[in-house]
Motif scaffolding. Structure first.
Motif, mmCIF file in Angstrom:
data_model
loop_
_atom_site.group_PDB
_atom_site.id
_atom_site.type_symbol
_atom_site.label_atom_id
_atom_site.label_comp_id
_atom_site.label_asym_id
_atom_site.label_seq_id
_atom_site.Cartn_x
_atom_site.Cartn_y
_atom_site.Cartn_z
ATOM 1 N N UNK A 55 2.387 -2.137 4.777
ATOM 2 C CA UNK A 55 1.043 -2.105 5.373
ATOM 3 C C UNK A 55 -0.007 -2.587 4.370
ATOM 4 N N UNK A 56 0.213 -2.318 3.092
ATOM 5 C CA UNK A 56 -0.788 -2.726 2.093
ATOM 6 C C UNK A 56 -0.867 -4.240 1.948
ATOM 7 N N UNK A 57 0.044 -4.979 2.575
ATOM 8 C CA UNK A 57 -0.033 -6.433 2.597
ATOM 9 C C UNK A 57 -0.973 -6.955 3.662
ATOM 10 N N UNK A 58 -1.491 -6.068 4.493
ATOM 11 C CA UNK A 58 -2.441 -6.459 5.527
ATOM 12 C C UNK A 58 -3.824 -6.605 4.913
ATOM 13 N N UNK A 59 -4.355 -7.805 4.966
ATOM 14 C CA UNK A 59 -5.689 -8.045 4.420
ATOM 15 C C UNK A 59 -6.739 -7.316 5.256
ATOM 16 N N UNK A 60 -6.574 -7.331 6.576
ATOM 17 C CA UNK A 60 -7.565 -6.687 7.449
ATOM 18 C C UNK A 60 -7.527 -5.164 7.363
ATOM 19 N N UNK A 61 -6.417 -4.591 6.893
ATOM 20 C CA UNK A 61 -6.286 -3.139 6.800
ATOM 21 C C UNK A 61 -6.725 -2.611 5.432
ATOM 22 N N UNK A 62 -7.069 -3.489 4.516
ATOM 23 C CA UNK A 62 -7.442 -3.085 3.160
ATOM 24 C C UNK A 62 -8.931 -2.764 3.118
ATOM 25 N N UNK A 63 -9.272 -1.565 3.588
ATOM 26 C CA UNK A 63 -10.673 -1.170 3.739
ATOM 27 C C UNK A 63 -11.179 -0.161 2.728
ATOM 28 N N UNK A 67 -7.040 -1.929 -5.173
ATOM 29 C CA UNK A 67 -6.002 -1.762 -6.182
ATOM 30 C C UNK A 67 -4.677 -2.417 -5.817
ATOM 31 N N UNK A 68 -3.662 -2.147 -6.603
ATOM 32 C CA UNK A 68 -2.292 -2.643 -6.400
ATOM 33 C C UNK A 68 -2.295 -4.145 -6.169
ATOM 34 N N UNK A 69 -3.030 -4.875 -6.968
ATOM 35 C CA UNK A 69 -3.275 -6.292 -6.732
ATOM 36 C C UNK A 69 -2.006 -7.112 -6.525
ATOM 37 N N UNK A 70 -1.084 -7.053 -7.468
ATOM 38 C CA UNK A 70 0.099 -7.916 -7.347
ATOM 39 C C UNK A 70 0.999 -7.466 -6.204
ATOM 40 N N UNK A 71 1.126 -6.155 -5.979
ATOM 41 C CA UNK A 71 1.969 -5.676 -4.879
ATOM 42 C C UNK A 71 1.364 -6.081 -3.534
ATOM 43 N N UNK A 72 0.060 -5.848 -3.374
ATOM 44 C CA UNK A 72 -0.618 -6.246 -2.131
ATOM 45 C C UNK A 72 -0.502 -7.752 -1.900
ATOM 46 N N UNK A 73 -0.738 -8.537 -2.931
ATOM 47 C CA UNK A 73 -0.664 -9.993 -2.800
ATOM 48 C C UNK A 73 0.753 -10.424 -2.443
ATOM 49 N N UNK A 74 1.751 -9.788 -3.042
ATOM 50 C CA UNK A 74 3.137 -10.168 -2.756
ATOM 51 C C UNK A 74 3.509 -9.849 -1.314
ATOM 52 N N UNK A 103 7.621 -2.806 8.053
ATOM 53 C CA UNK A 103 7.007 -1.835 7.139
ATOM 54 C C UNK A 103 7.706 -0.506 7.357
ATOM 55 N N UNK A 104 8.448 -0.027 6.356
ATOM 56 C CA UNK A 104 9.195 1.216 6.533
ATOM 57 C C UNK A 104 8.383 2.487 6.316
ATOM 58 N N UNK A 105 7.150 2.365 5.865
ATOM 59 C CA UNK A 105 6.412 3.548 5.471
ATOM 60 C C UNK A 105 6.811 3.901 4.039
ATOM 61 N N UNK A 106 6.479 5.107 3.620
ATOM 62 C CA UNK A 106 6.852 5.536 2.274
ATOM 63 C C UNK A 106 8.228 6.178 2.351
ATOM 64 N N UNK A 107 9.180 5.564 1.681
ATOM 65 C CA UNK A 107 10.569 6.012 1.731
ATOM 66 C C UNK A 107 10.872 6.779 0.450
ATOM 67 N N UNK A 108 11.573 7.875 0.610
ATOM 68 C CA UNK A 108 11.877 8.758 -0.511
ATOM 69 C C UNK A 108 12.974 8.137 -1.382
ATOM 70 N N UNK A 149 5.496 -11.626 13.434
ATOM 71 C CA UNK A 149 4.545 -10.535 13.179
ATOM 72 C C UNK A 149 5.190 -9.463 12.305
ATOM 73 N N UNK A 150 4.377 -8.536 11.856
ATOM 74 C CA UNK A 150 4.852 -7.413 11.051
ATOM 75 C C UNK A 150 4.757 -6.136 11.876
#
Length: 160
Positions: A55-63, A67-74, A103-108, A149-150
């Motif tokens: 989800x953090x790869x969504x530009x429109x959802x980054x409100x 942070x997490x620049x390289x992860x978000x960009x990747x 997007x799996x969510x946060x996986x343990x 789509x994602x």
């Protein structure tokens, strides 16, 4: 931002999927390929090339967090790769193959361990559970609605 860490993130999350496309595309069906499916199969009814996004790869959802620049960009790049590869599959395979992001969510796992304390109750998932959910999401996608789509573990589209 550490250059080496950012570069490694981009290599794994962005270049890795590109190389998968390069090497696995020859195994995907063409428009002329005859496909057979078993109604009892737990797999999707068409060839589905799924890449792991977030989800953090969504530009429109980054409100709010940033942070997490390289992860978000990747992961934003993964979403673009999914879209672009799906356009290629439309031409090559028609409705016999599609590409999607998941997007799996946060996986343990050890990868997310440092974030477990910040995850809302009920939103930290066991790997086996979320893998089953993602397969169900894939099975429920119709080619024209789902392709390029994602999707998250609940089957909800994540806007680019």
């Amino acid at each position: 931002i550490d250059y080496s860490t950012a570069l490694q993130t981009l290599k794994v999350n962005t270049l890795g999927p590109l190389l998968l496309i390069k090497h696995l595309t020859p195994f995907l069906p063409r428009k002329s390929t005859s496909l057979t499916s078993s109604p009892s199969s737990s797999l999707p009814t068409l060839a589905t090339f799924a890449l792991m996004s977030a989800r953090v790869g969504s530009i429109s959802d980054n409100n709010s967090l940033g942070g997490w620049y390289s992860y978000r960009a990747s992961k934003a790049a993964v979403n673009q790769i999914v879209r672009t590869f799906d356009l290629h599959l439309r031409n090559m395979s028609g409705e016999k193959a599609m590409a999607v992001g998941l997007h799996p969510g946060t996986v343990k796992t050890g990868l997310s361990e440092e974030f477990w304390g910040n995850v809302r109750e009920g939103k930290l998932f066991e790997a086996e559970w979320v893998a089953g959910r993602l397969v169900e999401v894939l099975r429920g996608l119709e080619v024209e609605k789902g392709r390029g789509r994602c999707w998250d573990w609940e089957g909800k589209e994540i806007a680019p």
